[in-house]
Design an enzyme around this catalytic site. Structure first.
Site, PDB file in Angstrom:
ATOM      1  N   SER A 196       7.443 -35.089 -37.710  1.00  0.00           N
ATOM      2  CA  SER A 196       8.215 -36.119 -36.999  1.00  0.00           C
ATOM      3  C   SER A 196       9.462 -35.516 -36.372  1.00  0.00           C
ATOM      4  O   SER A 196       9.990 -34.500 -36.865  1.00  0.00           O
ATOM      5  CB  SER A 196       8.647 -37.206 -37.987  1.00  0.00           C
ATOM      6  OG  SER A 196       9.542 -38.106 -37.371  1.00  0.00           O
TER       7      SER A 196
ATOM      8  N   TYR B   8      12.633 -39.299 -45.625  1.00  0.00           N
ATOM      9  CA  TYR B   8      11.587 -39.019 -44.617  1.00  0.00           C
ATOM     10  C   TYR B   8      11.898 -37.726 -43.854  1.00  0.00           C
ATOM     11  O   TYR B   8      11.011 -36.892 -43.631  1.00  0.00           O
ATOM     12  CB  TYR B   8      11.521 -40.216 -43.674  1.00  0.00           C
ATOM     13  CG  TYR B   8      10.415 -40.203 -42.646  1.00  0.00           C
ATOM     14  CD1 TYR B   8       9.107 -40.557 -42.994  1.00  0.00           C
ATOM     15  CD2 TYR B   8      10.679 -39.886 -41.318  1.00  0.00           C
ATOM     16  CE1 TYR B   8       8.100 -40.571 -42.041  1.00  0.00           C
ATOM     17  CE2 TYR B   8       9.680 -39.900 -40.366  1.00  0.00           C
ATOM     18  CZ  TYR B   8       8.387 -40.246 -40.729  1.00  0.00           C
ATOM     19  OH  TYR B   8       7.393 -40.266 -39.769  1.00  0.00           O
TER      20      TYR B   8
HETATM   21  P1  NAP Z   1       0.605 -46.125 -39.949  1.00  0.00           P
HETATM   22  O1  NAP Z   1       0.121 -46.834 -38.744  1.00  0.00           O
HETATM   23  O2  NAP Z   1       1.513 -46.790 -40.903  1.00  0.00           O
HETATM   24  O3  NAP Z   1      -0.697 -45.573 -40.739  1.00  0.00           O
HETATM   25  C1  NAP Z   1      -0.507 -44.841 -41.906  1.00  0.00           C
HETATM   26  C2  NAP Z   1      -1.838 -44.266 -42.346  1.00  0.00           C
HETATM   27  O4  NAP Z   1      -1.609 -43.425 -43.482  1.00  0.00           O
HETATM   28  C3  NAP Z   1      -2.827 -45.328 -42.799  1.00  0.00           C
HETATM   29  O5  NAP Z   1      -4.122 -44.883 -42.431  1.00  0.00           O
HETATM   30  C4  NAP Z   1      -2.654 -45.333 -44.309  1.00  0.00           C
HETATM   31  O6  NAP Z   1      -3.816 -45.730 -45.033  1.00  0.00           O
HETATM   32  C5  NAP Z   1      -2.405 -43.858 -44.562  1.00  0.00           C
HETATM   33  N1  NAP Z   1      -1.707 -43.596 -45.812  1.00  0.00           N
HETATM   34  C6  NAP Z   1      -0.444 -43.960 -46.179  1.00  0.00           C
HETATM   35  N2  NAP Z   1      -0.171 -43.517 -47.415  1.00  0.00           N
HETATM   36  C7  NAP Z   1      -1.277 -42.857 -47.847  1.00  0.00           C
HETATM   37  C8  NAP Z   1      -1.632 -42.194 -49.047  1.00  0.00           C
HETATM   38  N3  NAP Z   1      -0.763 -42.094 -50.059  1.00  0.00           N
HETATM   39  N4  NAP Z   1      -2.864 -41.638 -49.148  1.00  0.00           N
HETATM   40  C9  NAP Z   1      -3.757 -41.727 -48.129  1.00  0.00           C
HETATM   41  N5  NAP Z   1      -3.485 -42.348 -46.970  1.00  0.00           N
HETATM   42  C10 NAP Z   1      -2.272 -42.915 -46.834  1.00  0.00           C
HETATM   43  O7  NAP Z   1       1.358 -44.784 -39.550  1.00  0.00           O
HETATM   44  P2  NAP Z   1       1.375 -43.924 -38.181  1.00  0.00           P
HETATM   45  O8  NAP Z   1       2.478 -44.403 -37.353  1.00  0.00           O
HETATM   46  O9  NAP Z   1       0.015 -43.831 -37.631  1.00  0.00           O
HETATM   47  O10 NAP Z   1       1.832 -42.516 -38.779  1.00  0.00           O
HETATM   48  C11 NAP Z   1       0.929 -41.440 -38.983  1.00  0.00           C
HETATM   49  C12 NAP Z   1       1.745 -40.198 -39.238  1.00  0.00           C
HETATM   50  O11 NAP Z   1       2.591 -39.952 -38.122  1.00  0.00           O
HETATM   51  C13 NAP Z   1       2.674 -40.286 -40.453  1.00  0.00           C
HETATM   52  O12 NAP Z   1       2.714 -39.058 -41.112  1.00  0.00           O
HETATM   53  C14 NAP Z   1       4.016 -40.587 -39.830  1.00  0.00           C
HETATM   54  O13 NAP Z   1       5.069 -40.155 -40.655  1.00  0.00           O
HETATM   55  C15 NAP Z   1       3.928 -39.801 -38.548  1.00  0.00           C
HETATM   56  N6  NAP Z   1       4.833 -40.249 -37.499  1.00  0.00           N
HETATM   57  C16 NAP Z   1       4.733 -41.487 -36.958  1.00  0.00           C
HETATM   58  C17 NAP Z   1       5.609 -41.867 -35.952  1.00  0.00           C
HETATM   59  C18 NAP Z   1       5.548 -43.219 -35.290  1.00  0.00           C
HETATM   60  O14 NAP Z   1       6.436 -43.505 -34.474  1.00  0.00           O
HETATM   61  N7  NAP Z   1       4.578 -44.046 -35.562  1.00  0.00           N
HETATM   62  C19 NAP Z   1       6.584 -40.980 -35.522  1.00  0.00           C
HETATM   63  C20 NAP Z   1       6.670 -39.719 -36.096  1.00  0.00           C
HETATM   64  C21 NAP Z   1       5.774 -39.364 -37.076  1.00  0.00           C
HETATM   65  P3  NAP Z   1      -4.113 -47.300 -45.402  1.00  0.00           P
HETATM   66  O15 NAP Z   1      -4.592 -47.936 -44.101  1.00  0.00           O
HETATM   67  O16 NAP Z   1      -5.177 -47.258 -46.439  1.00  0.00           O
HETATM   68  O17 NAP Z   1      -2.821 -47.883 -45.858  1.00  0.00           O
END
Ligand code: NAP
Length: 242
Positions: A140, A153
């Site tokens: 991130s 985070y």
């Molecule tokens: P999201 O929509 O909240 O989805 C999170 C995903 O991670 C879901 O598939 C969830 O599974 C899974 N997950 C969470 N905890 C877990 C665990 N302990 N074991 C296995 N699976 C787990 O998040 P996102 O925005 O797509 O983020 C994906 C990645 O990108 C993350 O690492 C996040 O930190 C990073 N990121 C996101 C952003 C942003 O703006 N969105 C920015 C920078 C970085 P379930 O469906 O089963 O809950």
């Protein structure tokens, strides 16, 4: 059979990455923690588009769970080999450090940093034996810049960036690359509560990114052609920070 494992493939960025890797010809292992319905939705879309894969439930924050479920999968699927690993699962639990509870620190660190360590360690041996692999860690902007309200985070993601660079150097000569993708603000469930109108004025491209735009960067680093890129962090943030 060449496989790709995507942690957190049931929603958001992970789901888009699953679609991308399926289009690249991989049999996709769609990992999730609790949302089986969404994981099955990811898998059915993969299949509708001519791809294949399976769902696999384990909690990346629980090393025993990883060892039991992923370890058993690797042992019993000897004809399949995980060639691409995308450590994408992550959570945030924001608050100022002075109010942060132990549990908020632990859960965020365990999911991103411990998750990276235990999942990668499990998959790495197969890549080293085959002398080919692609590991891509979704980190991130917070891990590069640090963001207030996200001490947990930012620390977790910065830790994964350091680990990415260290591991890349350990295994570069074995044909395995290790890189990170650092998204800025991406439209997913994770950013649902944020004030997009206000925040987008700070972003040079003037909008939040899409999960598909992040998946494209992951797909590039996962491609055989990206063979001379390792220990790199690729920002996907609309010019917000570099
Ligand atoms: P999201 O929509 O909240 O989805 C999170 C995903 O991670 C879901 O598939 C969830 O599974 C899974 N997950 C969470 N905890 C877990 C665990 N302990 N074991 C296995 N699976 C787990 O998040 P996102 O925005 O797509 O983020 C994906 C990645 O990108 C993350 O690492 C996040 O930190 C990073 N990121 C996101 C952003 C942003 O703006 N969105 C920015 C920078 C970085 P379930 O469906 O089963 O809950």
């Amino acid at each position: 059979m060449k496989c790709a494992l995507v942690t957190g493939g049931s929603r958001g960025i992970g789901r888009a990455v699953c679609y991308k890797l399926a289009l690249m010809g991989y049999y996709v292992l769609v990992n999730y923690k609790s949302n089986e319905t969404e994981a099955l939705h990811t898998l059915s879309t993969i299949k509708e588009n001519g791809g294949d894969g399976e769902i696999i439930r384990f909690d990346v924050a629980e090393k025993e769970d990883i060892r039991a479920v992923l370890g058993t999968w690797i042992e019993t699927n000897t004809e399949k080999y995980i060639e691409v690993l995308v450590n994408n699962a992550g959570i945030k639990d924001d608050t100022l450090m002075m109010w942060m509870k132990d549990e908020q620190w632990d859960s965020v660190l365990k999911t991103s940093l411990d998750g990276f360590f235990y999942v990668t360690q499990m998959v790495l041996n197969g890549m080293l034996v085959k002398k080919y692999g692609r590991i891509i860690n979704v980190v991130s902007l917070s891990g590069l810049k640090g963001l207030p309200g996200q001490v947990n985070y930012s620390a977790a993601k910065a830790g994964v960036i350091g680990a990415t660079k260290a591991l890349a150097q350990e295994i570069a000569r074995r044909g395995v690359t290790v890189n990170a993708v650092a998204p800025g603000f991406i439209k997913t469930d994770m950013t649902e509560g944020l004030d997009e109108k206000e925040l987008k004025s700070m972003i040079p491209i003037k909008r939040f990114g899409t999960a598909e735009e992040v998946a494209h960067a992951v797909g590039f680093l996962a491609s055989p052609e990206a063979s001379y890129i390792t220990a790199e962090v690729l920002s996907v943030n609309g010019g917000l920070y570099s």
